[in-house]
Scaffold this active site. Structure first.
Site, PDB file in Angstrom:
ATOM      1  N   GLU A   1      -2.880   6.633   0.252  1.00  0.00           N
ATOM      2  CA  GLU A   1      -1.741   6.136  -0.535  1.00  0.00           C
ATOM      3  C   GLU A   1      -1.385   7.074  -1.689  1.00  0.00           C
ATOM      4  OE1 GLU A   1      -0.019   3.851   0.618  1.00  0.00           O
ATOM      5  OE2 GLU A   1      -1.352   2.765   1.954  1.00  0.00           O
TER       6      GLU A   1
ATOM      7  N   HIS B   1       0.768   9.876   0.799  1.00  0.00           N
ATOM      8  CA  HIS B   1       2.184   9.548   0.571  1.00  0.00           C
ATOM      9  C   HIS B   1       2.694  10.095  -0.765  1.00  0.00           C
ATOM     10  CE1 HIS B   1       2.414   7.230   4.150  1.00  0.00           C
ATOM     11  NE2 HIS B   1       1.662   6.235   3.737  1.00  0.00           N
TER      12      HIS B   1
ATOM     13  N   GLU C   1       2.930   8.739   8.266  1.00  0.00           N
ATOM     14  CA  GLU C   1       1.618   8.093   8.277  1.00  0.00           C
ATOM     15  C   GLU C   1       0.542   9.072   8.733  1.00  0.00           C
ATOM     16  OE1 GLU C   1       0.938   5.321   6.921  1.00  0.00           O
ATOM     17  OE2 GLU C   1       3.040   4.810   6.551  1.00  0.00           O
TER      18      GLU C   1
END
Length: 752
Positions: free
Chosen positions: A466, A470, A523
């Site tokens: 995360e 990302h 992802e």
């Protein structure tokens, strides 16, 4: 041969207990895992004002989550309404007595409860993780007797019979085209989606985001297509002061087709959302929360994504709140072209102990970003220090519950304003629990180690995925003035050794440009960053692991990823050569990369299980993770980032679709292995969530048992004031759109 329809000779034999009613990939087993989210202690620690804030945000989320039924399948709203009528009149125990009297066995009634719990859990009759249809595992005629003889049918015979006649056939149908959601002649389009290139078209041609839209197609008498682009909003044709949206509500011609932009999609549902957000404002902890909620109200009222972006800016600025939340049309995983968002809303409370570890990870982020395998020019000019908290979920409304979130998803905000990272601690705790006997495809020697370290390793992976997955990487962009956000003279593409040749034009986004591969590609990049950086000693020290324990965490993290790559084959549809789940496609790609690295790093070997049926074993040589695995991942990660930064769609597709291909080529023979994976698969757990109830000025937490019946009861008590009215609204909205469905086999009965 195809799967048998309910009521066939096969189905009757199955009902006697010989076999399941249909191929097991289309049913939820009676022994499916069910867990309750534990947030009692976190809720107890909230102040009365914080509880009121959380309560009204939860109500907004649950109301908005009903829109997912309309985003899933034409029959989903009718199925939901029928189940809700049944269980409002009789709880699961009461209905059980009636069902047994009608001739159902205990197993058949349990199968019905599991089906109903599955519909509530997925907000529809397709699995949110994989977009595969699931049907009741009992004869249709028996279920019909239960429904038409129920207390609900005695009280409201026309309504209940009408709902059953409308959705009964589609509830059970496993006609090939209806088995999966997607695009193509062999699968069914999800209602969240649109037509190819729709998101790109809206962004570039009309400066309109696709996130809160749906796209409907009709063909007129002359054979000319007409497209209705609908914005989600409370307002429809009413005059409004907001020119930002109203100026876009008009007709457009594009490539011989007519487009009409309208608004008012989900209007009655969003009206309830807005009402609860307005109430929540009275209990906001600070001005950031107040302004955030005001902008969300504006967004849902007007249909404005720009207002939602403004709300998201205030949300990013609201650092370390005790009660965290986010709501809107957020994730685009289920749109085949990765542009339109499915509705979701969550409310959660901070877990301070785990959050402290994440804060230390954030403090080290700028240093760790330098460890990633791409030149500094490909990283954001300034790392915008985000919030990163571990939360215990109170409410997560939508089609499923993730383990972690990195939001907002708007590229322009992420690049310039920042983002937040959220790890959902009580969801992760549910994910950790797994009986040893259900642990598939691992060597016996690995199983105990895996069970011991899966939880801690997953905490590390989620944190890295995360925050630094990302949260990393720069997009090269040319703005509306023609200015580039990088130096074209000095920045060199490390893959070609040449200057940068491509970038994002004004109005283009990652989702609109990379379309149907965008979600899974991203992802995959984030998962790869997690694997790559978990090898860094500083990361493991932050989470409290050193020495042999640290090595075990690394090994289990990598082992979990390669096992997940094999499990991913469940989510591949050979008939149309497509993937149905972004994360699982990403994990398969990583497995392929590590297999390609060779030298015995990873092996996947077909075997025969102790039951005599086909099986397989995944092996990872832990001594080669750093020497073979790390360099392979480094090369792959660099390519992923360079292609993303430069907006090189052709190169990105060639790379990603190449690794995503599933064939029967030796030595792995993945198509054959897919049959083994389907044979051995375990269904994802269902999660029971609590309700909050306002009693006077106090908010009470209502918890339910971890069972299918408990999950059903939680939904039966979710809308105590207006449940029947909501069901009426849902079926009216669904009926209004029936004309868009291809034929009688896809439209609810009597509606085609």
């Amino acid at each position: 041969m195809g799967e048998p329809e309910a009521g066939s000779e096969f189905a009757n034999r199955a009902a006697a207990g010989a076999e399941p009613m249909a191929d097991t990939q289309y049913i939820l087993p009676n022994d499916i895992g069910v867990s309750s989210l534990d947030c009692r202690e976190a809720f107890r620690l909230l102040s009365p004002t914080e509880r009121l804030y959380a309560h009204h945000l939860s109500r907004a989320a649950w109301y908005g989550g009903l829109a997912v039924l309309l985003q899933t399948s034409p029959e989903a709203p009718y199925i939901y309404a029928l189940l809700s009528r049944l269980f409002r009149a009789q709880n699961p125990d009461q209905l059980r007595q009636h069902a047994l009297a009608e001739g159902l066995t205990e197993e058949e009634y349990q199968a019905f409860l599991v089906y109903a719990a599955g519909v509530y859990s997925n907000m529809g009759n397709y699995k949110s993780f994989g977009d595969t249809k699931f049907v009741p595992n009992l004869p249709k005629e028996k279920l019909e007797r239960v429904i038409l003889g129920s207390e609900a049918a005695q009280r409201h015979p026309e309504e209940v019979r009408g709902l059953w006649q409308t959705c009964g056939e589609l509830m059970f149908s496993l006609e090939p085209r209806l088995r999966h959601l997607g695009l193509g002649k062999e699968v069914r389009p999800p209602l969240v989606g649109g037509v190819e290139g729709g998101g790109h078209l809206l962004g570039r041609q009309w400066n309109l985001s696709a996130y809160n839209t749906r796209l409907f197609k009709e063909v007129n008498q002359e054979g000319k297509p007409h497209y209705d682009v609908r914005l989600a909003s409370v307002l429809g044709t009413e005059p409004a002061l907001d020119s930002e949206v109203t100026s876009k509500l008009k007709s457009y011609e594009f490539r011989g087709s007519h487009f009409q932009v309208t608004r008012g999609d989900y209007a009655p549902i969003l009206e309830k959302v807005v009402e609860q957000l307005e109430k929540a404002k009275a209990y906001a902890a600070n001005s950031h929360q107040e302004q955030m909620l005001a902008q969300y109200v504006e967004s849902f009222t007007q249909g404005s994504i720009e207002a939602h972006k403004r709300g998201s800016r205030f949300w990013i600025q609201d650092k370390g709140p005790i009660v965290e939340s986010y709501i809107g049309f957020i994730e685009s995983y289920r749109d085949p072209f990765g542009s339109r968002g499915e509705f979701e809303g969550f409310v959660a409370m901070v877990n301070k102990a785990m959050s402290a570890k994440f804060e230390r990870l954030v403090a080290s982020a700028e240093q760790l970003l330098k460890e990633l395998p791409w030149p500094s020019a490909f990283e954001k000019d300034k790392f915008l220090t985000p919030d990163f908290t571990s939360l215990d979920v109170l409410t997560f409304a939508g089609s499923g519950i993730p383990a972690g979130i990195n939001i907002p998803n708007y590229d322009d905000l992420r690049q310039t304003e920042g983002f937040k990272n959220v790890s959902l601690g009580n969801v992760l705790a549910v994910a950790y629990t797994m009986p040893r006997e259900k642990l598939t495809f691992l060597e016996e020697d690995d199983k105990d180690l895996y069970l011991r370290w899966k939880g801690p390793s997953f905490d590390v992976q989620v944190g890295l995925h995360e925050l630094l997955g990302h949260g990393s990487g720069k997009l090269f962009v040319q703005d509306e003035k023609g200015e580039l956000n990088f130096d074209q003279e000095t920045v060199i593409n490390p893959e070609t050794g040449e200057r940068i040749q491509s970038w994002y034009q004004s109005g283009e986004t990652w989702d609109s440009k990379f379309s149907n591969i965008a979600s899974s590609y991203e992802e995959c990049r984030a998962e790869s960053v997690g694997l790559y950086l978990c090898l860094h000693p500083q990361v493991l020290e932050i989470f409290g692991f050193e020495g042999a324990d640290a090595e075990d965490v690394i090994y289990v993290n990598w082992l979990n990823m390669v096992r997940a790559g094999l499990l991913a084959l469940e989510f591949y549809t050979p008939e149309v050569s497509s993937w149905r789940q972004a994360h699982m496609q990403a994990r398969f790609v990583i497995l392929r990369v590590l297999l390609e690295a060779g030298e015995g790093l990873v092996t996947v070997t077909p075997t025969t299980g102790s039951d005599g049926r086909p099986d397989a074993r995944v092996c990872l040589d832990r001594s080669k993770i750093r020497s073979v695995g790390r360099p392979a991942l480094e090369r792959f990660l660099r390519k992923l980032q360079v292609l993303k930064s430069t907006g090189d769609v052709a190169g990105g597709r060639a790379l990603y679709e190449g690794y995503s291909a599933v064939t029967d080529a030796p030595p792995e023979c993945f198509l054959t292995l897919r049959d083994t994976v389907l044979l051995r698969k375990e269904s994802r757990k269902l999660i029971v969530q609590p309700n909050t109830r306002l009693e006077g000025s106090e908010v009470q937490l209502l918890e339910y048992e971890a069972s299918a019946a408990g999950l059903i009861q939680s939904f039966s008590e979710r809308f105590p004031e207006d449940g029947p009215k909501l069901e009426e609204v849902l079926t009216q909205l669904a009926t209004a759109d029936v004309r868009f469905w291809r034929g009688p086999s896809e439209a609810p009965a009597g509606q085609a």
